[in-house]
Design a protein around this motif. Structure first.
Motif, PDB file in Angstrom:
ATOM      1  N   ILE A  55       0.918  -1.190  -0.027  1.00 20.73           N
ATOM      2  CA  ILE A  55      -0.100   0.302   0.044  1.00 20.73           C
ATOM      3  C   ILE A  55       0.868   1.176  -0.108  1.00 20.73           C
ATOM      4  O   ILE A  55       1.763   1.200   0.811  1.00 20.73           O
ATOM      5  CB  ILE A  55      -0.998  -0.001   1.361  1.00 20.73           C
ATOM      6  N   PHE A  56       0.549   2.372  -0.850  1.00 15.73           N
ATOM      7  CA  PHE A  56       1.485   3.562  -0.953  1.00 15.73           C
ATOM      8  C   PHE A  56       0.388   4.695  -0.468  1.00 15.73           C
ATOM      9  O   PHE A  56      -0.577   4.672  -0.425  1.00 15.73           O
ATOM     10  CB  PHE A  56       1.921   3.638  -2.517  1.00 15.73           C
ATOM     11  N   THR A  57       1.519   5.802  -0.345  1.00 11.22           N
ATOM     12  CA  THR A  57       0.710   7.086   0.439  1.00 11.22           C
ATOM     13  C   THR A  57      -0.295   7.688  -0.526  1.00 11.22           C
ATOM     14  O   THR A  57      -0.984   8.375  -0.273  1.00 11.22           O
ATOM     15  CB  THR A  57       2.127   7.989   0.720  1.00 11.22           C
ATOM     16  N   ASN A  58      -0.158   7.471  -1.729  1.00  9.04           N
ATOM     17  CA  ASN A  58      -0.775   8.067  -2.797  1.00  9.04           C
ATOM     18  C   ASN A  58      -2.134   7.311  -3.035  1.00  9.04           C
ATOM     19  O   ASN A  58      -2.641   7.429  -4.284  1.00  9.04           O
ATOM     20  CB  ASN A  58       0.016   8.444  -3.922  1.00  9.04           C
ATOM     21  N   ASN A  59      -2.624   6.620  -2.481  1.00 11.84           N
ATOM     22  CA  ASN A  59      -3.793   5.884  -2.212  1.00 11.84           C
ATOM     23  C   ASN A  59      -3.762   4.810  -3.589  1.00 11.84           C
ATOM     24  O   ASN A  59      -4.769   4.384  -4.261  1.00 11.84           O
ATOM     25  CB  ASN A  59      -4.981   6.751  -2.591  1.00 11.84           C
ATOM     26  N   THR A  60      -2.510   4.064  -3.865  1.00 12.18           N
ATOM     27  CA  THR A  60      -2.552   3.119  -5.015  1.00 12.18           C
ATOM     28  C   THR A  60      -1.636   1.739  -4.031  1.00 12.18           C
ATOM     29  O   THR A  60      -1.349   2.098  -3.170  1.00 12.18           O
ATOM     30  CB  THR A  60      -1.350   3.662  -6.128  1.00 12.18           C
ATOM     31  N   TRP A  61      -1.815   0.674  -4.792  1.00  7.61           N
ATOM     32  CA  TRP A  61      -1.216  -0.320  -4.454  1.00  7.61           C
ATOM     33  C   TRP A  61      -0.642  -1.211  -5.503  1.00  7.61           C
ATOM     34  O   TRP A  61      -0.920  -0.911  -6.904  1.00  7.61           O
ATOM     35  CB  TRP A  61      -2.148  -1.025  -3.691  1.00  7.61           C
ATOM     36  N   CYS A  62       0.284  -2.310  -5.302  1.00  4.09           N
ATOM     37  CA  CYS A  62       0.607  -3.262  -6.318  1.00  4.09           C
ATOM     38  C   CYS A  62       1.024  -4.502  -5.476  1.00  4.09           C
ATOM     39  O   CYS A  62       1.097  -4.627  -4.370  1.00  4.09           O
ATOM     40  CB  CYS A  62       1.975  -2.773  -7.199  1.00  4.09           C
ATOM     41  N   TYR A  63       0.987  -5.612  -6.431  1.00  6.32           N
ATOM     42  CA  TYR A  63       1.478  -6.993  -5.898  1.00  6.32           C
ATOM     43  C   TYR A  63       3.012  -6.948  -5.809  1.00  6.32           C
ATOM     44  O   TYR A  63       3.656  -6.404  -6.504  1.00  6.32           O
ATOM     45  CB  TYR A  63       0.926  -8.249  -6.776  1.00  6.32           C
ATOM     46  N   TYR A  64       3.509  -7.679  -4.655  1.00  4.34           N
ATOM     47  CA  TYR A  64       4.772  -7.919  -4.643  1.00  4.34           C
ATOM     48  C   TYR A  64       5.200  -9.386  -4.518  1.00  4.34           C
ATOM     49  O   TYR A  64       4.490  -9.988  -3.651  1.00  4.34           O
ATOM     50  CB  TYR A  64       5.227  -6.955  -3.212  1.00  4.34           C
ATOM     51  N   TYR A  65       6.359  -9.792  -5.187  1.00  2.16           N
ATOM     52  CA  TYR A  65       6.549 -11.017  -5.264  1.00  2.16           C
ATOM     53  C   TYR A  65       7.786 -11.205  -4.401  1.00  2.16           C
ATOM     54  O   TYR A  65       8.905 -10.990  -5.053  1.00  2.16           O
ATOM     55  CB  TYR A  65       6.455 -11.714  -6.473  1.00  2.16           C
ATOM     56  N   PRO A  66       7.995 -11.669  -3.362  1.00  2.33           N
ATOM     57  CA  PRO A  66       9.184 -11.770  -2.535  1.00  2.33           C
ATOM     58  C   PRO A  66      10.203 -12.782  -3.306  1.00  2.33           C
ATOM     59  O   PRO A  66      11.378 -12.694  -3.315  1.00  2.33           O
ATOM     60  CB  PRO A  66       8.957 -12.432  -1.164  1.00  2.33           C
ATOM     61  N   ASP A  67       9.497 -13.852  -4.101  1.00  3.54           N
ATOM     62  CA  ASP A  67      10.444 -14.668  -4.863  1.00  3.54           C
ATOM     63  C   ASP A  67      10.476 -14.435  -6.484  1.00  3.54           C
ATOM     64  O   ASP A  67      10.585 -15.280  -7.153  1.00  3.54           O
ATOM     65  CB  ASP A  67       9.735 -16.184  -4.748  1.00  3.54           C
ATOM     66  N   LEU A  68      10.297 -13.042  -6.592  1.00  9.20           N
ATOM     67  CA  LEU A  68      10.265 -12.700  -8.210  1.00  9.20           C
ATOM     68  C   LEU A  68      11.420 -12.999  -8.679  1.00  9.20           C
ATOM     69  O   LEU A  68      11.343 -13.457  -9.959  1.00  9.20           O
ATOM     70  CB  LEU A  68       9.907 -11.363  -8.193  1.00  9.20           C
ATOM     71  N   ASN A  69      12.626 -12.947  -8.384  1.00  7.32           N
ATOM     72  CA  ASN A  69      13.797 -13.004  -8.926  1.00  7.32           C
ATOM     73  C   ASN A  69      14.107 -14.359  -9.064  1.00  7.32           C
ATOM     74  O   ASN A  69      14.522 -15.076 -10.284  1.00  7.32           O
ATOM     75  CB  ASN A  69      15.028 -12.377  -7.843  1.00  7.32           C
ATOM     76  N   GLU A  70      13.634 -15.430  -8.216  1.00 10.63           N
ATOM     77  CA  GLU A  70      13.750 -16.738  -8.530  1.00 10.63           C
ATOM     78  C   GLU A  70      12.725 -17.179  -9.326  1.00 10.63           C
ATOM     79  O   GLU A  70      13.239 -18.014 -10.302  1.00 10.63           O
ATOM     80  CB  GLU A  70      13.148 -17.395  -7.119  1.00 10.63           C
ATOM     81  N   ARG A  71      11.641 -16.776  -9.557  1.00 10.72           N
ATOM     82  CA  ARG A  71      10.575 -17.031 -10.646  1.00 10.72           C
ATOM     83  C   ARG A  71      11.211 -16.696 -12.008  1.00 10.72           C
ATOM     84  O   ARG A  71      11.119 -17.604 -12.903  1.00 10.72           O
ATOM     85  CB  ARG A  71       9.292 -16.313 -10.511  1.00 10.72           C
ATOM     86  N   MET A  72      11.745 -15.500 -12.033  1.00 10.37           N
ATOM     87  CA  MET A  72      12.233 -14.996 -13.640  1.00 10.37           C
ATOM     88  C   MET A  72      13.392 -15.653 -13.968  1.00 10.37           C
ATOM     89  O   MET A  72      13.671 -15.594 -15.090  1.00 10.37           O
ATOM     90  CB  MET A  72      12.197 -13.585 -13.284  1.00 10.37           C
ATOM     91  N   ASP A  73      14.283 -16.284 -13.012  1.00 10.87           N
ATOM     92  CA  ASP A  73      15.485 -17.088 -13.479  1.00 10.87           C
ATOM     93  C   ASP A  73      15.184 -18.602 -13.710  1.00 10.87           C
ATOM     94  O   ASP A  73      16.414 -19.140 -13.740  1.00 10.87           O
ATOM     95  CB  ASP A  73      16.300 -16.730 -12.242  1.00 10.87           C
TER      96      ASP A  73
END
Length: 351
Positions: A55-73
């Protein structure tokens, strides 16, 4: 008196003319909430431990993938990975693929999103002398097109071969989905996307006669009918796992031929009631005897040789499904290879 009224009106007009630009400038100077500085203030868990929401201060949000680097590799995103051409598996021939490829499509709800929902007006198959290796779904220009599964964007650019603006996404099971004729791409090569990400917008670019989505599914560059997996009229995924038969890569292998098959139920094997509605012991014994004899005759019939006369459009996979057998068994019975060309009019032993 009239002169004073005219002067007052002139003053009012002057004030209004000076005020309007000031008000417009003030309105423009008020920033939108989304344009304010974007700083993360909180993280929320989801049902998937590998996916979080920031959650961000400007009322927006996004998904975060802790294992994103592992997924992409992962290996699937390294082997045969090219961004400058549509075909990546030019060194792999169809005959080198296994007879059946087991595809794990989703693990949980949310791993799939229909690329678009609508009636397929041009199906997979032949179109005159040309091969139409996907499905066409009519849409309005600008309608969003979604990623079908999680994956990594391999290709996202204008294609001069007829596809127009084209996005190709490779998924973790090796499957690739193609989205063509987009008015513009909304992703770039090497982006990681999740199912439901807007990867582009419907258009009419390339060799196209009207706004629509041309959607393909390929495995090692080999195309097969997407309707095997997706019901585009409802947006539903038909299977969680799918056995991709090598015969499906034939341009004549249409999903409708498989999906329209229905099971036949032999209602004569149900219990027989007497005319007065009561079931006597004699009725039960007679029914058991007749059912047993019918089963014996059925088993004997299975051992008798059975032949199929090949018609136009037949292929080994289709014939195998029709008679409840396998392509491998058909090849054994007829002493042929799985790549053999079967000609119209020939008799093929199926049992």
């Amino acid at each position: 008196m009239k002169r004073n009224t005219s002067a007052a009106k002139a003053i009012v007009c002057t004030v209004v003319l000076w005020t309007i630009p000031l008000l417009l400038a003030a309105q423009r100077s008020v920033p939108k909430l989304e344009d304010l500085p974007r700083r993360a203030i909180d993280t929320l868990d989801t049902d998937d431990s590998n996916i979080k929401i920031v959650i961000f201060t400007n009322n927006t949000w996004c998904y975060y993938y802790p294992d994103l680097n592992e997924r992409m590799d992962r290996e699937v995103y390294r082997e045969h990975w090219v961004n400058d051409r549509v075909f990546a598996y030019t060194d792999i021939q169809l005959k080198e693929l296994p007879p059946v490829i087991d595809l794990q499509l989703i693990d949980r709800y949310g791993d799939f999103h229909a690329p678009a929902i609508g009636k397929v007006f041009s199906k997979y198959g032949t179109r005159g002398r040309r091969r139409h290796q996907g499905v066409d779904i009519p849409l309005s220009v600008g309608e969003p097109i979604y990623a079908a599964f999680n994956g990594k964007v391999r290709y996202a650019r204008y294609n001069t071969g007829g596809y127009g603006n084209l996005v190709i996404i490779r998924h973790e099971n090796g499957l690739e989905t193609w989205y063509a004729h987009l008015t513009r791409c909304n992703v770039a090569q090497d982006d990681y996307v999740t199912a439901g990400t807007v990867i582009g917008f419907c258009g009419n670019t390339g060799r196209s006669r009207g706004a629509h989505l041309h959607f393909e599914m390929r495995y090692c560059d080999q195309a097969f009918d997407p309707e095997h997996l997706i019901d585009f009229s409802t947006g539903d995924l038909r299977y969680q796992t799918f056995a991709l038969d090598r015969s499906f890569f034939s341009i004549y292998s249409r999903a409708s031929e498989t999906l329209e098959e229905e099971d036949d139920y032999d209602e004569s094997l149900l219990a027989v009631h007497s005319p007065d509605g009561e079931l006597t012991s004699e009725d039960i014994l007679e029914n058991i005897e007749s059912t047993t004899q019918a089963a014996i005759k059925q088993e004997q019939a299975k051992t008798d040789p059975l032949y199929h006369t090949i018609r136009r459009g037949d292929y080994l996979g289709k014939i195998a499904r029709q008679y409840g057998t396998t392509v491998k068994r058909l090849c054994q019975l007829n002493n042929i290879s799985e790549d053999a060309i079967i000609r119209e009019g020939r008799k093929l032993r199926v049992r």
